[in-house]
Design an enzyme around this catalytic site. Structure first.
Site, PDB file in Angstrom:
ATOM      1  N   TYR A  28       0.830  -1.204   0.000  1.00  0.00           N
ATOM      2  CA  TYR A  28       0.000   0.000   0.000  1.00  0.00           C
ATOM      3  C   TYR A  28       0.868   1.257   0.000  1.00  0.00           C
ATOM      4  CZ  TYR A  28      -3.982   2.985   1.150  1.00  0.00           C
ATOM      5  OH  TYR A  28      -4.952   3.949   1.124  1.00  0.00           O
ATOM      6  N   LEU A  60      -4.911  -6.778   5.685  1.00  0.00           N
ATOM      7  CA  LEU A  60      -5.930  -7.767   6.037  1.00  0.00           C
ATOM      8  C   LEU A  60      -5.881  -9.004   5.145  1.00  0.00           C
ATOM      9  CD1 LEU A  60      -9.026  -5.528   6.853  1.00  0.00           C
ATOM     10  CD2 LEU A  60      -7.614  -6.856   8.450  1.00  0.00           C
ATOM     11  N   GLU A  61      -5.310  -8.883   3.976  1.00  0.00           N
ATOM     12  CA  GLU A  61      -5.220 -10.032   3.069  1.00  0.00           C
ATOM     13  C   GLU A  61      -3.977 -10.886   3.314  1.00  0.00           C
ATOM     14  OE1 GLU A  61      -8.116  -7.430   2.050  1.00  0.00           O
ATOM     15  OE2 GLU A  61      -6.031  -6.799   1.793  1.00  0.00           O
ATOM     16  N   CYS A  83       2.479  -2.093   5.989  1.00  0.00           N
ATOM     17  CA  CYS A  83       2.489  -0.930   6.870  1.00  0.00           C
ATOM     18  C   CYS A  83       1.078  -0.382   7.009  1.00  0.00           C
ATOM     19  CB  CYS A  83       3.418   0.143   6.293  1.00  0.00           C
ATOM     20  SG  CYS A  83       3.473   1.636   7.275  1.00  0.00           S
ATOM     21  N   ILE A  85      -0.653   2.946   8.747  1.00  0.00           N
ATOM     22  CA  ILE A  85      -0.425   4.242   9.380  1.00  0.00           C
ATOM     23  C   ILE A  85      -1.762   4.765   9.892  1.00  0.00           C
ATOM     24  CG2 ILE A  85       0.390   6.615   9.062  1.00  0.00           C
ATOM     25  CD1 ILE A  85       2.199   5.547   6.791  1.00  0.00           C
ATOM     26  N   THR A  89      -9.902   7.521  11.209  1.00  0.00           N
ATOM     27  CA  THR A  89     -11.013   6.664  11.618  1.00  0.00           C
ATOM     28  C   THR A  89     -10.507   5.463  12.413  1.00  0.00           C
ATOM     29  OG1 THR A  89     -10.936   5.237   9.665  1.00  0.00           O
ATOM     30  CG2 THR A  89     -12.194   7.284   9.468  1.00  0.00           C
ATOM     31  N   HIS A  91     -10.643   2.500  11.477  1.00  0.00           N
ATOM     32  CA  HIS A  91     -10.198   1.447  10.556  1.00  0.00           C
ATOM     33  C   HIS A  91      -8.780   0.979  10.908  1.00  0.00           C
ATOM     34  CE1 HIS A  91     -10.155  -0.911   6.911  1.00  0.00           C
ATOM     35  NE2 HIS A  91      -9.063  -0.293   6.483  1.00  0.00           N
ATOM     36  N   ASN A 115       6.300 -11.593  11.693  1.00  0.00           N
ATOM     37  CA  ASN A 115       5.356 -10.499  11.459  1.00  0.00           C
ATOM     38  C   ASN A 115       6.110  -9.188  11.285  1.00  0.00           C
ATOM     39  OD1 ASN A 115       3.370  -8.564  11.437  1.00  0.00           O
ATOM     40  ND2 ASN A 115       2.307  -9.327  13.252  1.00  0.00           N
ATOM     41  N   ARG A 129      11.491   2.598  10.671  1.00  0.00           N
ATOM     42  CA  ARG A 129      11.353   1.175  10.989  1.00  0.00           C
ATOM     43  C   ARG A 129      11.613   0.285   9.776  1.00  0.00           C
ATOM     44  NH1 ARG A 129       9.074   4.150  14.499  1.00  0.00           N
ATOM     45  NH2 ARG A 129       8.700   3.493  16.638  1.00  0.00           N
TER      46      ARG A 129
END
Length: 183
Positions: A28, A60-61, A83, A85, A89, A91, A115, A129
């Protein structure tokens, strides 16, 4: 400040047969993902292992992709990279919690997973990071997967069933049946 603390890092494990890892990447934020990948690949290669990389739309995938790969392919371990960020909201909490929970559940089933999904407040935190020359969280995630593979190979004997045993199962277990082959 966390960036100035020192911490202990386990020595890199060694392997008789090279492990094969799958990097599951949510790109992303492409530049951050590329740095995570660079760190992970360097660690995997330094351990004499091999890797393949796939991309999924978002964090999420990642757990479903790892689960599918475990069922349908022959990888020794997995490295989850991405990542998240914080935005405006809730979410953020959903993505962070559910992706982490999904990976943990797979790990508790015996999968060797590192992870490397960053969960940060700002892009600047993510950049530090992800940077292989700074905190190198991609390399750290790969190292975690490699250490779990080493443990799995060390304890690679008979598989014990997880959960409850079906009726009459105790007698089968007592007789020494190998339940790992009956699925």
């Amino acid at each position: 400040m966390a960036g100035q603390e020192t911490h202990y890092t386990l020595p890199r494990p060694s392997f008789e047969a090279a492990p094969k890892l799958l990097l599951v990447v949510a790109p992303y934020y492409r530049d951050i993902a590329d740095n995570l990948i660079a760190g992970a690949v360097a660690e995997i290669e330094a351990a004499g292992a091999t890797q393949e990389t796939i991309e999924v739309p978002g964090a999420l995938e990642i757990p479903p992709a790892v689960g599918m790969a475990e069922r349908l392919s022959d990888f020794d371990g997995y490295v989850a990279l991405g990542c998240v960020i914080r935005g405006e909201t809730t979410h953020y909490e959903t993505v962070c919690n559910d992706s982490s929970r999904g990976l943990m559940l797979l790990g508790l089933q015996g999968l060797c997973i590192g992870n490397g999904i960053l969960t940060v407040e700002t892009r600047a935190q993510a950049e530090v990071r992800a940077d292989p020359a700074a905190q190198n969280k991609g390399g750290g995630a790969a190292a975690a997967a490699l250490h779990l593979i080493a443990l799995a190979r060390k304890w690679g004997g008979r598989q014990k069933p997880v959960g409850f045993v079906p009726a009459g199962g105790e007698a089968s277990l007592a007789a020494g049946d190998d339940l790992s082959t009956t699925r």
